[in-house]
Every structure is written in C-alpha cells, then in structure tokens.
Design a protein around this motif. Sequence first.
Motif, PDB file in Angstrom:
ATOM      1  N   ALA A 197       0.849  -1.211   0.000  1.00  0.00           N
ATOM      2  CA  ALA A 197       0.000   0.000   0.000  1.00  0.00           C
ATOM      3  C   ALA A 197       0.876   1.249   0.000  1.00  0.00           C
ATOM      4  O   ALA A 197       0.529   2.271  -0.610  1.00  0.00           O
ATOM      5  CB  ALA A 197      -0.928  -0.013   1.217  1.00  0.00           C
ATOM      6  N   ALA A 198       2.030   1.177   0.660  1.00  0.00           N
ATOM      7  CA  ALA A 198       2.945   2.336   0.689  1.00  0.00           C
ATOM      8  C   ALA A 198       3.510   2.600  -0.709  1.00  0.00           C
ATOM      9  O   ALA A 198       3.754   3.750  -1.080  1.00  0.00           O
ATOM     10  CB  ALA A 198       4.076   2.079   1.679  1.00  0.00           C
ATOM     11  N   THR A 199       3.708   1.553  -1.498  1.00  0.00           N
ATOM     12  CA  THR A 199       4.184   1.744  -2.882  1.00  0.00           C
ATOM     13  C   THR A 199       3.102   2.433  -3.709  1.00  0.00           C
ATOM     14  O   THR A 199       3.380   3.376  -4.449  1.00  0.00           O
ATOM     15  CB  THR A 199       4.563   0.377  -3.505  1.00  0.00           C
ATOM     16  OG1 THR A 199       5.613  -0.185  -2.722  1.00  0.00           O
ATOM     17  CG2 THR A 199       5.022   0.532  -4.938  1.00  0.00           C
ATOM     18  N   LEU A 200       1.854   1.966  -3.555  1.00  0.00           N
ATOM     19  CA  LEU A 200       0.758   2.610  -4.288  1.00  0.00           C
ATOM     20  C   LEU A 200       0.641   4.083  -3.886  1.00  0.00           C
ATOM     21  O   LEU A 200       0.435   4.961  -4.727  1.00  0.00           O
ATOM     22  CB  LEU A 200      -0.573   1.892  -4.008  1.00  0.00           C
ATOM     23  CG  LEU A 200      -0.689   0.446  -4.485  1.00  0.00           C
ATOM     24  CD1 LEU A 200      -2.064  -0.117  -4.123  1.00  0.00           C
ATOM     25  CD2 LEU A 200      -0.454   0.336  -5.991  1.00  0.00           C
ATOM     26  N   GLU A 201       0.834   4.319  -2.596  1.00  0.00           N
ATOM     27  CA  GLU A 201       0.700   5.697  -2.116  1.00  0.00           C
ATOM     28  C   GLU A 201       1.805   6.580  -2.702  1.00  0.00           C
ATOM     29  O   GLU A 201       1.561   7.729  -3.100  1.00  0.00           O
ATOM     30  CB  GLU A 201       0.750   5.698  -0.577  1.00  0.00           C
ATOM     31  CG  GLU A 201       0.222   6.967   0.050  1.00  0.00           C
ATOM     32  CD  GLU A 201       1.277   7.667   0.888  1.00  0.00           C
ATOM     33  OE1 GLU A 201       1.099   8.866   1.149  1.00  0.00           O
ATOM     34  OE2 GLU A 201       2.287   7.018   1.255  1.00  0.00           O
ATOM     35  N   MET A 202       3.005   6.050  -2.810  1.00  0.00           N
ATOM     36  CA  MET A 202       4.108   6.821  -3.422  1.00  0.00           C
ATOM     37  C   MET A 202       3.808   7.102  -4.900  1.00  0.00           C
ATOM     38  O   MET A 202       4.109   8.174  -5.413  1.00  0.00           O
ATOM     39  CB  MET A 202       5.436   6.061  -3.298  1.00  0.00           C
ATOM     40  CG  MET A 202       6.074   6.158  -1.937  1.00  0.00           C
ATOM     41  SD  MET A 202       6.641   7.847  -1.541  1.00  0.00           S
ATOM     42  CE  MET A 202       8.270   7.849  -2.260  1.00  0.00           C
ATOM     43  N   MET A 203       3.202   6.133  -5.564  1.00  0.00           N
ATOM     44  CA  MET A 203       2.850   6.363  -6.971  1.00  0.00           C
ATOM     45  C   MET A 203       1.873   7.528  -7.100  1.00  0.00           C
ATOM     46  O   MET A 203       1.991   8.366  -7.979  1.00  0.00           O
ATOM     47  CB  MET A 203       2.209   5.112  -7.583  1.00  0.00           C
ATOM     48  CG  MET A 203       3.191   4.009  -7.844  1.00  0.00           C
ATOM     49  SD  MET A 203       2.361   2.617  -8.607  1.00  0.00           S
ATOM     50  CE  MET A 203       2.171   3.198 -10.279  1.00  0.00           C
ATOM     51  N   GLU A 204       0.909   7.552  -6.195  1.00  0.00           N
ATOM     52  CA  GLU A 204      -0.088   8.641  -6.215  1.00  0.00           C
ATOM     53  C   GLU A 204       0.577   9.975  -5.936  1.00  0.00           C
ATOM     54  O   GLU A 204       0.247  10.989  -6.549  1.00  0.00           O
ATOM     55  CB  GLU A 204      -1.170   8.395  -5.145  1.00  0.00           C
ATOM     56  CG  GLU A 204      -2.030   7.176  -5.361  1.00  0.00           C
ATOM     57  CD  GLU A 204      -3.301   7.530  -6.134  1.00  0.00           C
ATOM     58  OE1 GLU A 204      -3.288   8.550  -6.830  1.00  0.00           O
ATOM     59  OE2 GLU A 204      -4.273   6.755  -6.011  1.00  0.00           O
TER      60      GLU A 204
END
Length: 520
Positions: free
Chosen positions: A381-388
């Motif tokens: 989820a932290a990777t997805l958040e960084m993408m955003e």
Amino acid sequence: MRFARRMEFGPGPNVDLEREGVYARFAAGPRARRTLIPELCLDKTFHIVTFGCQMNVGDSDWLARALIARGWRQVDERDAWLFVVNTCSVRDKPEQKVYSELGRLLTHQRGKPGLTAAVGGCVAQQIGKGFFDRFPFVRLVFGSDGVAGAPDALDRLAEDPSARIALLDFLAAYPERQDVLTPVAAAPAFDADQGEPGAGPATQKGQAFVNIMQGCDNFCAYCIVPYTRGRQKSRQPEAVLAECRQRVEQGAREITLLGQNVNSYGLDPSARGGGAGVGFAGLLRQVAAIPGLLRLRFTTSHPKDIDPAVIRAFGELANLCPSLHLPLQAGSDAVLKRMGRKYDRARYLDIVRELRAARPELSLTTDLIVGFPGETEEDFAATLEMMERVRFESSFSFCYSDRPGVAAVRMTPKVEDAVSKARLLRLQSLQNSITKESLKSLEGHEAIVLLEAKSRRQDDGPSFWRGRDEAGRVVNLRLDDVAAAGPEEVGLELAGLLVRARIKEAKNHSLLGEKVGQPW
Ligand code: SF4
C-alpha cells in the motif's frame, strides 16, 4: 556442411580461447573432448538481436558500427551469416529466453550451413563457455568488458574456422573501445526487446547512446548486475566528450549518456576509473555545451547518489531534456532497507520536490518491484501511495524473482506468486490511470518531436510517423505533404528531423499530434 575438427575443453576459468591458448591448455588439462564446429562463412554479413536495457542497446549500436567499419554488412535476419545475440539477465528466465532464441536460429541454420552465432551480455557472462557445449554454432561468447574486443574476435573467427573465443574477464579499468567513424545513419535500428526495466527505444537515426561507465558497486539485494557487469569503472571524460562530439558531427541531435548508475560517475574507489574530480554534474555540463547538440538525456540514476548540482542542471541547461528515470523500486521504508537501496521515502520525495522546483515540467518515470521477500500488504500500500504522490508518467514494474547468488535469495518469507501477480495488476492499473491523466493534460499543448520512424500501425498509412517529444513521450503524427516524395525517400529524409506538433489527443500510452510547420 564443412566442419573443422578441433579440441575443446570443458568449462573452466574465464579465458580467451584463441587457438594456440586452447591447444596449450588442452595439452596440460585432463578435461578435453572433441567438438565439431561449423566454419564461419566468409560472407561477412551480420544481424544483431538485442535483449534488455539501454546499456545493451548502446553496446549493440557500437558493435554494429565497429563491424561495419571493418567491412561487415548489417543485413536482415534472413540474409545474415553471423548472429549476435546480446543478452540480459535482469528479468525472469533469461537463460531460457536466450536458449529459445538460439534454438530458433539453429532451425534457421538447417537450411544454411556455416551460420555462426556470438552471444554477449549478462547471460553470456554467467553461462560462458557452456554455450559452446550446447550450441556448436556459437563460436564467441563475450561479457560486458569483452564487447571492446568482440570485433577483433569476430574478424579472427572469419579467418580461422577452427577457433572459438571467450571474452569473459572483468578488467580493472573501463575498456575503451575502438573509435568508430561509421555515420549514425549507416547503422540501422535493432530488434531491441522493449519493456525491460529502464529500457528505452532502440537506437534511431539522429540519436546516439554514449557509455560513460560500466558496472555497478551497489549490490542491491535483488540485482545480478554487479555480478554480470562487474564493479563500477568510469570512463575518462575526454573519451566521453570526444565520442559525443563525433556523434554530433555525424548527425546525432540527441545523446543519451549511459551507465548503470550515472550519478556515481567519477566516484570509483581507488584508481579503477576515470572522471575523478569531474563528477557527473561536471560531465553533463561539458557534454551539454557541445555545439549542435539539441537534446541530452541520461540513464540510469540511483536516488542515493543524485547530486544537487545535477538537480540544478535541469533548471540551467536548456538542452537537458525534461525527463528523468529515477528508480524507486518500493514505497515502503522497511522494504527499501531490505533491498539495500540506501534511501527512504522521505529522501526520495525531497529529491522529487527539488527536481520539480528546478524544472516544473519534468516528466518522472520509475522502476518498481512487487512481492520482494517480506513485503506485506501494508508495504505494498505504501508503494501505491508513493505512486499517487509522485505521479510517475510511466513505470516498469515486475514481480520479484530470485536471481542466483544475490542476497535476496536467502531472504524470507517469500511472497506467493499469486499474491505478487495480483499486486502487480493493481499497481499497473493505478499506473495506467495516472499515465492517462498525465497524457490527457497535454492535449492542446505544443511539443517538439524528434522523428524516429514510420508508425508501426499498418492501417495508419505510409505518411504516419512516430517520434518522441522532449520528455521522451511517443507522439504519432501525419506528415502528408512531406510524404509526397514516396515512402522510401521519406524514410531516409525524415528520420532524425525535428518537427513542431500540436497535441490533438491522448491515447493510453502515446500522443496523437498534428504538424505545425515544416520539419527541420
Ligand atoms: Fe542493480 Fe542496484 Fe546497481 Fe541498479 S544500482 S544496477 S539495481 S545493484
């Protein structure tokens, strides 16, 4: 089919298997056996198949030009007697990929006795002389430090039908390559395998790739590169500049400086490499100042080594393109630590903020790995958040897989394949929506497009062209009136030219533009 009978010996240390050397070793060694080797046809025609990253594309580009300068002819696959397969081992099942390509060539060989293959790159470094055992028509294997010697070796094979050569040693300093005067236009594009981490377009007229270093000292836990390409060796800045000037004089309008980690250029420990005291920021400025160079790019950048002077350069150098490939790999600090990346998400976000302050229109792209050992749902989820947060324009993403010998092989728990694949789909779906929005925001804007080739889509018609804008985005556009000279002449005349275009429509991964004014 003519065969040369000769003695060969089994896998051993990395040695140059020149004829004399082989016989000397055979006389002293117990593991000899007999091998039948097809003679290389004297028709010096070649075809290069390139897998992997831009480093490989750059190596293939140089090798092609070096062979052409020695009288070899680069031809279509069906007409070639020598195949060079430049391999990559970053992605899953690299050996199988190469074996399958060689198997395909072997089928091809049935109607063509005398066909010969050379295998280069990371898989050649790993498998080495094992290729000789499995594929008798492979007569040269070379690693990344062996590329410089490959043209001599191939000439030697053409003269000596009984020779097989391995160039697998790692050298202490950057192996400077023969100065190749072949014009850019004389070396056609390659069959580069797109979509690898960090991969970009195959070499095109008007573009040039110039190596500034080789190898890597970082030993990220998942990566095999330091083992297959050796330790970091920076090239002397004078040699880099001389090659860049030469490529511009030959017609290159865009240069991409290449290295596994360009930000650590000149920081090689001990006296192994060049560039000490210059650093990457200094080199970048010197190359950017070459008269006639319209576009300058570089890849790949490790976030931990990015210098504030490089960040400032994005705001100061007009011909430095507004695009940067900055591999994030994961958005969770815990995973980044296990990967051995030596930065955390806060540092990465600081770099992004500084870059965008220096060049607001900068397009950022990245590499991401999902399913690294120990990655939890929260980590992902932290990777997805960084993408955003960063809003990368595009990314190369793939599921983690073990590579022999790397530290992550011993890390547990492994993430189940099905979980990794599901995460990858979620990540790519998010990326697709960000890419789409980002491209959509460009509608109505103007861009300068460097024309590469006719559009791949047959139904677009002969006057439809593909090129790249300043940030490296693909722009397709119709060049009806300039196409009047006929398809072949247009192909020769337009590749490498620039044209201003207005962006009419954003597609999923590319832009549709219309020409504004004439190409120049
Ligand atoms: Fe591999 Fe890390 Fe070096 Fe990149 S920086 S080549 S990922 S070891």
